[in-house]
Design an enzyme around this catalytic site. Sequence first.
Site, short mmCIF file in Angstrom:
data_model
loop_
_atom_site.label_atom_id
_atom_site.label_comp_id
_atom_site.label_asym_id
_atom_site.label_seq_id
_atom_site.Cartn_x
_atom_site.Cartn_y
_atom_site.Cartn_z
N ARG A 23 27.53 34.07 27.36
CA ARG A 23 27.11 32.68 27.62
C ARG A 23 26.93 32.43 29.10
NH1 ARG A 23 31.58 31.26 23.81
NH2 ARG A 23 30.69 30.43 21.87
N ARG A 46 36.09 37.59 23.13
CA ARG A 46 36.49 36.81 21.95
C ARG A 46 35.34 36.50 20.99
NH1 ARG A 46 40.17 34.16 25.73
NH2 ARG A 46 42.32 34.60 25.10
N ASN A 98 31.44 39.27 36.23
CA ASN A 98 31.28 37.85 35.95
C ASN A 98 32.40 37.27 35.10
OD1 ASN A 98 29.62 35.26 35.45
ND2 ASN A 98 29.94 36.07 33.38
N TYR A 160 43.90 24.31 40.49
CA TYR A 160 43.07 25.52 40.55
C TYR A 160 43.77 26.67 41.27
CZ TYR A 160 38.30 27.52 40.35
OH TYR A 160 37.18 28.26 40.06
N LYS A 167 40.12 34.32 43.09
CA LYS A 167 38.79 34.41 43.68
C LYS A 167 38.85 34.80 45.15
CE LYS A 167 36.42 33.33 39.97
NZ LYS A 167 35.55 34.30 39.30
N THR A 198 26.00 24.12 33.16
CA THR A 198 26.05 24.89 31.92
C THR A 198 26.30 23.94 30.75
OG1 THR A 198 28.43 25.24 32.08
CG2 THR A 198 27.02 26.86 33.15
#
Length: 269
Positions: A23, A46, A98, A160, A167, A198
Amino acid sequence: MTTSPWIPNLFAGKVAVVTGSGRGIGRAIALRLAGLGADVVVNFFRNRGPAEETAEAVRAFGRRAEVVKADVGDPEGIEALIGAAERAFGGLDILINNAASGYNRPIMEQKLKGWEWTLNINARAALFCAQRAVPSMKARGGGHIVSVSSPGSNRVLPDYVLVGASKAALEALTRYLAVELAAHNISANAVSPGIVATDALKHFASLRGTDVLGAVTQATPAGRLATPDDVADLVAFLCSPAASMIRGQTIVIDGGSILPMQGVAEENG
């Protein structure tokens, strides 16, 4: 009529492995590379359905696709993924890191399991996917590694902390990969999208019942949010000969959304 900036069959004869490509951004990257001639290994953990749909879209370009279920946060998953590329296509030339996950909670609510899960998928996987892929890339004359990061690597975003730390590690790893792998004609870079339009993001915004996306769009100098296709274009560029002198960089693609200091301007206006 607009003219495509891409050279037809730019990646003809190349094989790309795109982690988390069922996706969103991963799917867009897989399709962009396929549209430019690459065969693609589509990875999921998944949900097989979207991955199979991505693979069918790759095949619609006349390219080959292999769907591989693998948890890249697990060394056995990495072996299964890269091994599948070697068995199906004889190796790989492009590795796109990704796949991402994370526990979005305040610092005081974080747990050891969340730390390990997030860091393993978002950062450790990139190191050991690269380590496993390099011999194949060397045998094929070189390659490209591109990882998908986030502004949370150097900016503090709500809840976060784990993803941001992972990251930041990913971006540091990118620099090390770029230097150590250069002798093998392998480049390494990262891209850092801001808020990307998205379907998942649109669904989340609708649940909140406020025009979050509208506010962010208004604050973005480009006048719109980045799309998965925008990110895919940048990734494809970094895998092209035109980017041969870009090494170890994290390139922000967000329409300039992190540039304005709006809060300060409004407060002092």
